[in-house]
Design a protein around this motif. Sequence first.
Motif, PDB file in Angstrom:
ATOM      1  N   PHE A  93       0.860  -1.277   0.004  1.00 12.20           N
ATOM      2  CA  PHE A  93       0.154  -0.100  -0.231  1.00 12.20           C
ATOM      3  C   PHE A  93       1.025   1.075  -0.232  1.00 12.20           C
ATOM      4  O   PHE A  93       0.628   2.274  -0.466  1.00 12.20           O
ATOM      5  CB  PHE A  93      -1.091  -0.274   1.121  1.00 12.20           C
ATOM      6  N   GLU A  94       1.976   1.254   0.299  1.00  9.83           N
ATOM      7  CA  GLU A  94       2.902   2.448   0.667  1.00  9.83           C
ATOM      8  C   GLU A  94       3.566   2.605  -0.603  1.00  9.83           C
ATOM      9  O   GLU A  94       4.227   4.062   0.021  1.00  9.83           O
ATOM     10  CB  GLU A  94       3.956   1.866   1.712  1.00  9.83           C
ATOM     11  N   GLU A  95       3.182   1.971  -1.566  1.00  5.35           N
ATOM     12  CA  GLU A  95       3.969   1.843  -2.639  1.00  5.35           C
ATOM     13  C   GLU A  95       3.107   2.391  -4.153  1.00  5.35           C
ATOM     14  O   GLU A  95       3.472   2.687  -5.412  1.00  5.35           O
ATOM     15  CB  GLU A  95       5.404   0.774  -3.369  1.00  5.35           C
ATOM     16  N   ARG A  98      -0.733   7.959  -5.016  1.00  5.13           N
ATOM     17  CA  ARG A  98      -0.955   8.646  -3.867  1.00  5.13           C
ATOM     18  C   ARG A  98      -2.210   8.892  -5.387  1.00  5.13           C
ATOM     19  O   ARG A  98      -3.943   9.417  -5.080  1.00  5.13           O
ATOM     20  CB  ARG A  98      -1.025   9.497  -3.117  1.00  5.13           C
ATOM     21  N   ASN A 168      -3.328   4.298   9.104  1.00  4.45           N
ATOM     22  CA  ASN A 168      -2.718   3.127   8.872  1.00  4.45           C
ATOM     23  C   ASN A 168      -1.642   2.353   9.513  1.00  4.45           C
ATOM     24  O   ASN A 168      -0.718   2.655  10.373  1.00  4.45           O
ATOM     25  CB  ASN A 168      -1.586   3.829   7.501  1.00  4.45           C
ATOM     26  N   ASN A 170       1.122  -0.267  11.670  1.00  4.11           N
ATOM     27  CA  ASN A 170       2.235  -1.028  10.347  1.00  4.11           C
ATOM     28  C   ASN A 170       2.627  -2.170  10.087  1.00  4.11           C
ATOM     29  O   ASN A 170       1.745  -2.995  10.871  1.00  4.11           O
ATOM     30  CB  ASN A 170       3.612  -0.144  11.355  1.00  4.11           C
ATOM     31  N   TYR A 171       3.464  -2.585   9.594  1.00  6.00           N
ATOM     32  CA  TYR A 171       2.851  -3.989   9.100  1.00  6.00           C
ATOM     33  C   TYR A 171       3.784  -3.931  10.543  1.00  6.00           C
ATOM     34  O   TYR A 171       4.641  -3.931  11.340  1.00  6.00           O
ATOM     35  CB  TYR A 171       5.297  -4.333   8.099  1.00  6.00           C
TER      36      TYR A 171
END
Length: 199
Positions: A93-95, A98, A168, A170-171
Amino acid sequence: MQPVNLLVIRHALPNRVELAEGRADPGLSEEGLRQASALGRWLANEQIDAVYASHLLRARETAEPIAAARGLEITIEHDVAEFDRDASSYIPFEEIDRDSAEFRAIVTGDYTAIGGPDPLHFRAKIVEAFDRIIDAHPSQTVAVVCHAGVINTYFASVLGIDRHLFFNPNYTSINRLIASRQGQRQVGSLNEDAHLTRG
């Protein structure tokens, strides 16, 4: 009767997969394996009576250190798998860009626009899955390794938040819930991740 303590955990960082043949189901990256190991060490002194995970490989691999340390089998719960469980690509998701339509669909919960489920059906199945887990483990502590969208959806339901993505996780973050068999649900914490810097 004591309440059920749920540790709802996001999986560790998986490998990126683009345009797989069939369903993308990546395992953990090298960093993800380190995160899962740190999580297992962090939880070593906590009483955990059962370990659940979605059927997706990244969740199962994250759950392994928790279960192995206690000699427990991982129970697979298909209904805590992510909304993109059948996609042919997996991009963390972070990649995701946007400005992309995919990002907007995820943030707004319009999963059908990217080939996912109806968001209300998705939420209902998640709530039902956690209710089943709670009912199966009276007075116990249960770890459930799942996914960011699942965690957001479930905790939003508990908190009465009308958003599909409100934080969000975190992992390998730990999100705690205290649940009574009478239906009461209380959030204990969100996004515990000290093990990522201390583990």
